[in-house]
Design a protein around this motif. Structure first.
Motif, PDB file in Angstrom:
ATOM      1  N   MET A   1      -3.213 -13.426  -3.020  1.00 25.52           N
ATOM      2  CA  MET A   1      -3.343 -12.838  -4.365  1.00 25.52           C
ATOM      3  C   MET A   1      -3.601 -11.337  -4.282  1.00 25.52           C
ATOM      4  N   LEU A   2      -4.467 -10.947  -3.343  1.00 21.52           N
ATOM      5  CA  LEU A   2      -4.777  -9.524  -3.191  1.00 21.52           C
ATOM      6  C   LEU A   2      -3.540  -8.746  -2.758  1.00 21.52           C
ATOM      7  N   LEU A   3      -2.786  -9.287  -1.815  1.00 20.13           N
ATOM      8  CA  LEU A   3      -1.550  -8.638  -1.368  1.00 20.13           C
ATOM      9  C   LEU A   3      -0.545  -8.528  -2.514  1.00 20.13           C
ATOM     10  N   MET A   4      -0.494  -9.574  -3.347  1.00 16.93           N
ATOM     11  CA  MET A   4       0.421  -9.548  -4.495  1.00 16.93           C
ATOM     12  C   MET A   4       0.023  -8.453  -5.476  1.00 16.93           C
TER      13      MET A   4
ATOM     14  N   ILE B   1     -11.687  -4.780   0.282  1.00 14.58           N
ATOM     15  CA  ILE B   1     -10.896  -5.489   1.287  1.00 14.58           C
ATOM     16  C   ILE B   1     -11.732  -5.761   2.540  1.00 14.58           C
ATOM     17  N   THR B   2     -12.536  -4.774   2.955  1.00 14.79           N
ATOM     18  CA  THR B   2     -13.379  -4.936   4.140  1.00 14.79           C
ATOM     19  C   THR B   2     -14.372  -6.070   3.947  1.00 14.79           C
ATOM     20  N   LYS B   3     -14.917  -6.197   2.731  1.00 18.93           N
ATOM     21  CA  LYS B   3     -15.859  -7.283   2.448  1.00 18.93           C
ATOM     22  C   LYS B   3     -15.160  -8.644   2.379  1.00 18.93           C
ATOM     23  N   LEU B   4     -13.945  -8.641   1.842  1.00 20.82           N
ATOM     24  CA  LEU B   4     -13.236  -9.910   1.616  1.00 20.82           C
ATOM     25  C   LEU B   4     -12.632 -10.487   2.894  1.00 20.82           C
ATOM     26  N   ILE B   5     -12.030  -9.622   3.725  1.00 13.67           N
ATOM     27  CA  ILE B   5     -11.274 -10.092   4.889  1.00 13.67           C
ATOM     28  C   ILE B   5     -12.175 -10.108   6.130  1.00 13.67           C
ATOM     29  N   PRO B   6     -12.321 -11.251   6.805  1.00 19.61           N
ATOM     30  CA  PRO B   6     -13.093 -11.294   8.055  1.00 19.61           C
ATOM     31  C   PRO B   6     -12.472 -10.367   9.099  1.00 19.61           C
TER      32      PRO B   6
ATOM     33  N   PHE C   1      -3.812  -8.798   8.202  1.00 18.30           N
ATOM     34  CA  PHE C   1      -3.728  -8.477   6.774  1.00 18.30           C
ATOM     35  C   PHE C   1      -3.093  -7.108   6.573  1.00 18.30           C
ATOM     36  N   ASN C   2      -3.549  -6.117   7.332  1.00 18.94           N
ATOM     37  CA  ASN C   2      -3.033  -4.752   7.181  1.00 18.94           C
ATOM     38  C   ASN C   2      -1.565  -4.649   7.579  1.00 18.94           C
ATOM     39  N   ALA C   3      -1.132  -5.483   8.535  1.00 22.46           N
ATOM     40  CA  ALA C   3       0.284  -5.516   8.909  1.00 22.46           C
ATOM     41  C   ALA C   3       1.125  -6.021   7.732  1.00 22.46           C
TER      42      ALA C   3
ATOM     43  N   ALA D   1       1.089   2.861  12.792  1.00 27.76           N
ATOM     44  CA  ALA D   1       0.003   3.836  12.657  1.00 27.76           C
ATOM     45  C   ALA D   1      -0.895   3.502  11.467  1.00 27.76           C
ATOM     46  N   ASN D   2      -0.293   3.155  10.325  1.00 24.89           N
ATOM     47  CA  ASN D   2      -1.080   2.846   9.137  1.00 24.89           C
ATOM     48  C   ASN D   2      -1.901   1.574   9.300  1.00 24.89           C
ATOM     49  N   THR D   3      -1.302   0.554   9.936  1.00 26.27           N
ATOM     50  CA  THR D   3      -2.047  -0.681  10.196  1.00 26.27           C
ATOM     51  C   THR D   3      -3.255  -0.405  11.089  1.00 26.27           C
TER      52      THR D   3
END
Length: 418
Positions: A15-18, A124-129, A136-138, A327-329
């Motif tokens: 959902m967050l990615l969407m 995002i840092t709080k949500l994603i382990p 996720f970043n990829a 680089a961004n990931t």
């Protein structure tokens, strides 16, 4: 029960990615169409360039105080509010009858965007382990790449159909959908910490927060060196990109159609890099992604700068665009893993402020130098500086990674080996 929890976790991630993808898609539609609307209204390339000055100006006006708010409020609610505010402001743009009124709306929209970035990074840092952040970043890079390709294409189609205003409203709708998706996301703060920022904002609070950021930067010098060097890469890339159209026309002698095709090749490179990055990201360390990816990006710029033909420029564009996802990931994962969430909003805001200031100064210097000398030598010199920064970033990234690994080994009671 464990499977249900895991399914819920990945559903939230999807959902967050969407939400991010929809907002970015709308952003590209809005940017391209707004450029064309201003050009059509004024017939001035300088007026269009002014739109690109507004964004770092908005960051300068916002980020010296916004981090103090970001770290003290519910980030999800702040993101929803900023999405709704941007949607309303963008929907008002078609009613702006003068160039200066358009600039005023764009300034407010970008000020809200400047606050949104650190808020989303913290959330995002709080949500994603931690173990899932790199993956996720990829995927986020892949979605951003898709928005980069599809957004301008949709904008161009709508403009050819004679409905640029529709494209503006499309972005407003995209932000409303993003806000709706965010409203379905969990509130991550504990009840005791979920209260809104009740203290009255004051210069004393802002000064205290700046001292906190400076103290953290000193205590985590290697971490913030990596962060700052990557910001310098962004500064150089933005400044060099400001000469892209001039370089393509005056040095390479490209037609408008050939220049458009060159940009399309960059888009293909971004998509290809994002797909490869998504598949192989777990096999690469964060240091390899942020350092190695940045070196490859600067090599792509060097190939482009030294080119004298379409083929050479296209090769450079593809290399730099392909490497951007890596680089961004690496950068996003590095930031999430090494900057504590309780000071992340303030730290990212302060460094974004410095980045915006450097962008304005560096872009002005490179633009002025191109007028005094000629474009290609200036672009070559700029890309050489960029390459030097990327090599330093690679070295510092691996040094920080090694020291971080040794520190973790000591904390776990292990004997570090050399």
């Amino acid at each position: 029960m464990k499977k249900i929890g895991k399914d819920k976790e990945w559903r939230e991630v999807a959902m967050l990615l969407m939400g991010i993808g929809i907002a970015n898609f709308g952003g590209w539609v809005y940017l391209i169409v707004l450029n064309l609307i201003v050009l059509d209204m004024t017939g001035s390339a300088l007026a269009v360039a002014g739109l690109y000055i507004v964004k770092p100006a908005a960051t300068l006006l916002t980020n010296f105080w916004s981090g103090s708010i970001t770290d003290r409020v519910n980030q999800r609610n702040l993101m929803i509010t900023l999405d709704l505010l941007r949607a309303v402001l963008i929907a008002c743009l078609p009613f702006a009858s003068t160039l200066w009124l358009i600039y005023a709306f764009v300034l407010l929209i970008n000020m809200a965007g400047s606050m949104f970035e650190p808020a989303s990074m913290t959330y995002i840092t709080k949500l994603i382990p931690e173990k899932n952040r790199q993956h996720f970043n990829a995927f986020r890079s892949l979605i951003d790449s898709g928005a980069f390709l599809i957004g301008p294409a949709v904008a161009g189609l709508l403009f050819m159909m004679g409905t640029p205003i529709t494209a503006i409203y499309l972005n407003a709708i995209a932000l409303l959908i993003s806000a709706l998706i965010l409203s379905a996301m969990p509130k991550l703060e504990q009840k005791a910490d979920a209260t809104e920022f009740s203290k009255r904002m004051s210069w004393e609070i802002i000064r205290t927060d700046w001292r906190i950021v400076i103290a953290f930067s000193k205590s985590a010098a290697l971490v913030m060196s990596v962060f700052f060097l990557f910001s310098c890469m962004t500064v150089m890339a933005t400044a060099i990109d400001s000469q892209e159209a001039t370089f393509s026309k005056r040095v390479l002698g490209l037609t408008d159609g050939e220049y458009g095709f060159l940009v399309s090749i960059a888009g293909a490179g971004i998509i290809a890099g994002a797909i490869v990055n998504t598949v192989f990201t777990k096999r690469l360390s964060v240091a390899a992604l942020i350092g190695g990816g940045s070196v490859m990006v600067s090599i792509g710029y060097l190939v482009y700068a030294f080119s004298s033909s379409f083929a050479g420029a296209a090769t450079g564009f593809f290399i730099l665009a392909f490497s951007l996802a890596f680089a961004n990931t690496g950068f996003h994962t590095f930031t999430q893993n090494h900057i504590p969430v309780d000071v992340m909003g303030r730290t990212v805001s302060v460094y974004s402020l410095l980045e915006a200031l450097l962008i304005i100064v560096t872009t002005a210097i490179i633009g002025l130098a191109s007028e005094i000398v000629t474009v290609q030598p200036v672009v070559i010199a700029s890309t050489a500086v960029m390459f030097g920064i990327s090599v330093l970033l690679l070295a510092v990234s691996f040094k920080q990674s090694k020291e971080s690994g040794l520190a973790e080994a000591v904390l776990e009671g292990e004997t570090p080996t050399t």
